[in-house]
Design an enzyme around this catalytic site. Sequence first.
Site, PDB file in Angstrom:
ATOM      1  N   HIS A   1       0.680  -1.350  -0.152  1.00 53.16           N
ATOM      2  CA  HIS A   1       0.029  -0.097  -0.114  1.00 53.16           C
ATOM      3  C   HIS A   1       0.916   1.319  -0.194  1.00 53.16           C
ATOM      4  O   HIS A   1       0.605   2.340  -0.355  1.00 53.16           O
ATOM      5  CB  HIS A   1      -1.003   0.039   1.012  1.00 53.16           C
ATOM      6  CG  HIS A   1      -2.283  -0.824   1.044  1.00 53.16           C
ATOM      7  ND1 HIS A   1      -2.208  -2.263   1.074  1.00 53.16           N
ATOM      8  CD2 HIS A   1      -3.167  -0.684  -0.112  1.00 53.16           C
ATOM      9  CE1 HIS A   1      -3.522  -2.680   0.923  1.00 53.16           C
ATOM     10  NE2 HIS A   1      -3.989  -1.762  -0.146  1.00 53.16           N
TER      11      HIS A   1
ATOM     12  N   ARG B   1     -10.694   4.220  -1.998  1.00 51.20           N
ATOM     13  CA  ARG B   1     -10.450   3.425  -1.016  1.00 51.20           C
ATOM     14  C   ARG B   1     -10.801   4.112   0.030  1.00 51.20           C
ATOM     15  O   ARG B   1      -9.958   5.008   0.657  1.00 51.20           O
ATOM     16  CB  ARG B   1      -8.779   3.280  -0.878  1.00 51.20           C
ATOM     17  CG  ARG B   1      -8.321   2.152  -1.959  1.00 51.20           C
ATOM     18  CD  ARG B   1      -6.889   1.956  -2.020  1.00 51.20           C
ATOM     19  NE  ARG B   1      -6.362   0.928  -2.550  1.00 51.20           N
ATOM     20  CZ  ARG B   1      -5.891   0.918  -3.827  1.00 51.20           C
ATOM     21  NH1 ARG B   1      -5.479   2.060  -4.338  1.00 51.20           N
ATOM     22  NH2 ARG B   1      -5.369  -0.362  -4.121  1.00 51.20           N
TER      23      ARG B   1
ATOM     24  N   ARG C   1     -15.384   1.862  -2.220  1.00 50.81           N
ATOM     25  CA  ARG C   1     -15.220   0.595  -1.777  1.00 50.81           C
ATOM     26  C   ARG C   1     -15.503   0.814  -0.255  1.00 50.81           C
ATOM     27  O   ARG C   1     -15.009   1.725   0.381  1.00 50.81           O
ATOM     28  CB  ARG C   1     -13.648   0.041  -1.845  1.00 50.81           C
ATOM     29  CG  ARG C   1     -13.517  -1.255  -1.261  1.00 50.81           C
ATOM     30  CD  ARG C   1     -12.307  -1.834  -1.492  1.00 50.81           C
ATOM     31  NE  ARG C   1     -11.125  -1.034  -0.839  1.00 50.81           N
ATOM     32  CZ  ARG C   1      -9.717  -1.545  -1.154  1.00 50.81           C
ATOM     33  NH1 ARG C   1      -9.617  -2.500  -2.067  1.00 50.81           N
ATOM     34  NH2 ARG C   1      -8.734  -0.866  -0.629  1.00 50.81           N
TER      35      ARG C   1
ATOM     36  N   GLU D   1     -11.146 -10.688  -5.352  1.00 43.17           N
ATOM     37  CA  GLU D   1      -9.901 -10.519  -4.776  1.00 43.17           C
ATOM     38  C   GLU D   1      -9.299 -12.013  -4.243  1.00 43.17           C
ATOM     39  O   GLU D   1      -8.164 -12.201  -3.826  1.00 43.17           O
ATOM     40  CB  GLU D   1      -9.722  -9.690  -3.435  1.00 43.17           C
ATOM     41  CG  GLU D   1     -10.142  -8.150  -3.859  1.00 43.17           C
ATOM     42  CD  GLU D   1      -9.983  -7.275  -2.643  1.00 43.17           C
ATOM     43  OE1 GLU D   1      -8.864  -6.732  -2.479  1.00 43.17           O
ATOM     44  OE2 GLU D   1     -10.889  -7.359  -1.692  1.00 43.17           O
TER      45      GLU D   1
ATOM     46  N   ASN E   1      -4.166  -7.149  -7.005  1.00 49.55           N
ATOM     47  CA  ASN E   1      -3.041  -7.064  -5.831  1.00 49.55           C
ATOM     48  C   ASN E   1      -3.303  -8.099  -4.919  1.00 49.55           C
ATOM     49  O   ASN E   1      -2.283  -8.993  -4.470  1.00 49.55           O
ATOM     50  CB  ASN E   1      -3.283  -5.763  -5.032  1.00 49.55           C
ATOM     51  CG  ASN E   1      -2.931  -4.528  -5.986  1.00 49.55           C
ATOM     52  OD1 ASN E   1      -2.520  -4.753  -7.267  1.00 49.55           O
ATOM     53  ND2 ASN E   1      -3.534  -3.307  -5.394  1.00 49.55           N
ATOM     54  N   ASP E   2      -4.648  -8.466  -4.281  1.00 55.94           N
ATOM     55  CA  ASP E   2      -4.782  -9.476  -3.440  1.00 55.94           C
ATOM     56  C   ASP E   2      -4.917 -10.763  -4.224  1.00 55.94           C
ATOM     57  O   ASP E   2      -4.666 -11.720  -3.692  1.00 55.94           O
ATOM     58  CB  ASP E   2      -6.011  -9.018  -2.510  1.00 55.94           C
ATOM     59  CG  ASP E   2      -5.621  -8.083  -1.399  1.00 55.94           C
ATOM     60  OD1 ASP E   2      -4.578  -8.398  -0.811  1.00 55.94           O
ATOM     61  OD2 ASP E   2      -6.144  -7.152  -1.067  1.00 55.94           O
TER      62      ASP E   2
ATOM     63  N   ARG F   1       2.203  -9.843  -0.774  1.00 60.70           N
ATOM     64  CA  ARG F   1       2.347  -8.805  -1.589  1.00 60.70           C
ATOM     65  C   ARG F   1       3.599  -7.927  -0.747  1.00 60.70           C
ATOM     66  O   ARG F   1       3.974  -6.996  -1.576  1.00 60.70           O
ATOM     67  CB  ARG F   1       1.310  -8.247  -2.043  1.00 60.70           C
ATOM     68  CG  ARG F   1       0.482  -7.470  -0.699  1.00 60.70           C
ATOM     69  CD  ARG F   1      -1.043  -7.044  -1.403  1.00 60.70           C
ATOM     70  NE  ARG F   1      -1.182  -5.697  -1.754  1.00 60.70           N
ATOM     71  CZ  ARG F   1      -2.467  -5.138  -1.801  1.00 60.70           C
ATOM     72  NH1 ARG F   1      -3.639  -5.822  -1.694  1.00 60.70           N
ATOM     73  NH2 ARG F   1      -2.441  -3.757  -2.259  1.00 60.70           N
TER      74      ARG F   1
ATOM     75  N   CYS G   1      -9.316  -3.065 -10.655  1.00 58.26           N
ATOM     76  CA  CYS G   1      -8.790  -1.690 -10.010  1.00 58.26           C
ATOM     77  C   CYS G   1      -7.415  -2.002  -9.402  1.00 58.26           C
ATOM     78  O   CYS G   1      -6.940  -1.377  -8.706  1.00 58.26           O
ATOM     79  CB  CYS G   1      -9.881  -1.094  -8.892  1.00 58.26           C
ATOM     80  SG  CYS G   1     -10.310  -2.540  -7.650  1.00 58.26           S
TER      81      CYS G   1
HETATM   82  C1  PEP Z   1      -6.481  -5.038  -4.873  1.00 54.55           C
HETATM   83  O1  PEP Z   1      -6.479  -5.940  -3.859  1.00 54.55           O
HETATM   84  O2  PEP Z   1      -6.254  -5.479  -5.870  1.00 54.55           O
HETATM   85  C2  PEP Z   1      -7.209  -3.958  -4.657  1.00 54.55           C
HETATM   86  C3  PEP Z   1      -7.284  -3.064  -5.454  1.00 54.55           C
HETATM   87  O3  PEP Z   1      -7.072  -3.571  -3.234  1.00 54.55           O
HETATM   88  P1  PEP Z   1      -5.992  -3.033  -2.290  1.00 54.55           P
HETATM   89  O4  PEP Z   1      -4.791  -2.726  -3.088  1.00 54.55           O
HETATM   90  O5  PEP Z   1      -6.409  -1.835  -1.493  1.00 54.55           O
HETATM   91  O6  PEP Z   1      -5.908  -4.235  -1.516  1.00 54.55           O
HETATM   92 MG    MG Z   2      -7.406  -5.601  -1.937  1.00 56.04          MG
END
Ligand code: PEP
Ligand code: MG
Length: 579
Positions: free
Chosen positions: A197, A304, A340, A434, A457-458, A468, A505
């Site tokens: 993040h 977010r 979200r 996710e 990402n998740d 990650r 996203c």
């Molecule tokens: C993701 O997991 O891809 C996402 C957009 O949420 P975050 O990065 O805030 O976990």
């Molecule tokens: Mg996420």
Amino acid sequence: MNTRTISAVTLSRGAALGPALVYDEGEKIPAAEILPPERRESELVLLKSAVEGAVRELLETAEKAAREIGAENAEIFEGHADIAGDEDFFLEMKAVVMEEGRCAEWAARTVSERNALEMEELDDEYLRERGEDFRDIGKRIASHVSSLRSGACREQGLYPPHPAVVCSETLSPAQTVCFHLPHVLGFVVSTGGSTSHAAILARSLSIPAVRVSPKDLASLKDGDTLILNLKKDELSVHPDAASQQDARALIEREREKRIALEALRDLPSQTLCGRRIGLYANAGSMKDLPLLGAVHPDGVGLFRTEFLFMEQPSLPDVPTQTAFYARVLETLSGRPVVFRLLDIGADKPLPYAPHPHESNPFLGWRGIRFLLGNPGILRGQLEALLLASASVGAEVRIMVPMVSNVSEMRAVREILDEIIPRTGGRALLGMMVETPAAALTVRSYKGLSDFISIGSNDLTQYTLAADRENSLLSGLYAETHPAVLRLMASACRDARECGMETGICGEFASRPEGTILLAAMGFDELSVSPSAILETKALIRSLRLSAAQELLARVLELPDSASVAGETAAFISREALCV
Ligand code: PEP
Ligand code: MG
């Protein structure tokens, strides 16, 4: 001064030149300096004020938790306040300062660690688990000592006090959102991958960031002149005059490139063959709103909200949240905005929301799981979103994070159906994909979810079992792994067949290989950080969709991410794409 070159990994592109500022918020035990006897009394006064500050803060948090999410949730904080204010605990810390000559942070951290270890020796499981509470309290007191030492500067939002490259082991989103951004020239960290993040925030704020080894980070001192990203994967310390001149020239060229890209601002996001792909922005703070104005996205594909909450000293009430959401809707003047729901837990704890210690926080009580356990917070947020929709006269899109079970979407849908008539707002409800579970069962959400958005990402970390945030795994963590690509492609296809809108996203959407493969999969929208909108648009406008679809069909059959990356890189140069 000797010039040094440190090997680095770029987390957020762009060059930076400026003095280092080492950020330490009490996370680390300070150097084991022995204080001379004449300095110990004043150190004790500092420790006492920090303890008082920590107790006050814990009691305020307990009161707020009791008011907003129920008395049972306040008990943790009351318990912590009792320990922090305990006289024997203070006497132990006092002895460390006065007799051993250690500084106040050291006293707080070592005494709490000693107590934690003693608790962890006990037979009773409940008491054993209280060990972590001592560590939290120690950290909190140490953090108050640090703030007192650095004066009111951070509290007033003036950190860093001058333009600087902020160097820190790690940067939590909660820290980053409180920085005075005009003073942040760059970040140097020693932990976190490219979808951590901190890296995402740096990119969304267009702040260059690199990761170096812990040893190299520890070698940086306040005031060292640094250059980030002059050469790929390098951090320069005490660069000579010629390199500084080169860095200034590069920063200027990057500025000119951004200006040139502005010509694309009002052109549509469509492929060479004319297929429109919505280009949305990711945001998370009121500070992002001016950036959105500058790049004209088709909408916001991910707001977010947890970052917004992190900027507040305590849980924002419904009217405060309503005002925030209404401002975002007004700024986007009728274009879609996907909010979200609070996605806290794991690497995004909310300092004032109670959270138990978890051994595996990324597999734990986060996202919708936390919200369903805190119905007051969930209802308050849904209500504020609907009230904002009613007051602005715009539809809101509400997205649920970390979905893994249909029952979670059903529960949110039920609350929403009850709130909508009361508020007069309009809403669509969607789910984040996710988890592999959600990706593989998208069809089961027909009728419950109006749209999906892939959180790559998740999804990547859960599919590949690769944290990650863990830089040791950055070779394994890859969205281009065929397993991840297949999950994204099948979720997109299933959602379309069920009549759901499809978006993504995660950070993958803004990487050239991601933009190409996701466009080929047929996603309706890509949502990227505002700083990546124009570059992504340039790529989409140079893309032949039929060629991208042939590429996709080939890479889905490849065995690993390295071969996918190789094949995609060859495609980019063969097709002479704008990247
Ligand atoms: C993701 O997991 O891809 C996402 C957009 O949420 P975050 O990065 O805030 O976990
Ligand atoms: Mg996420």
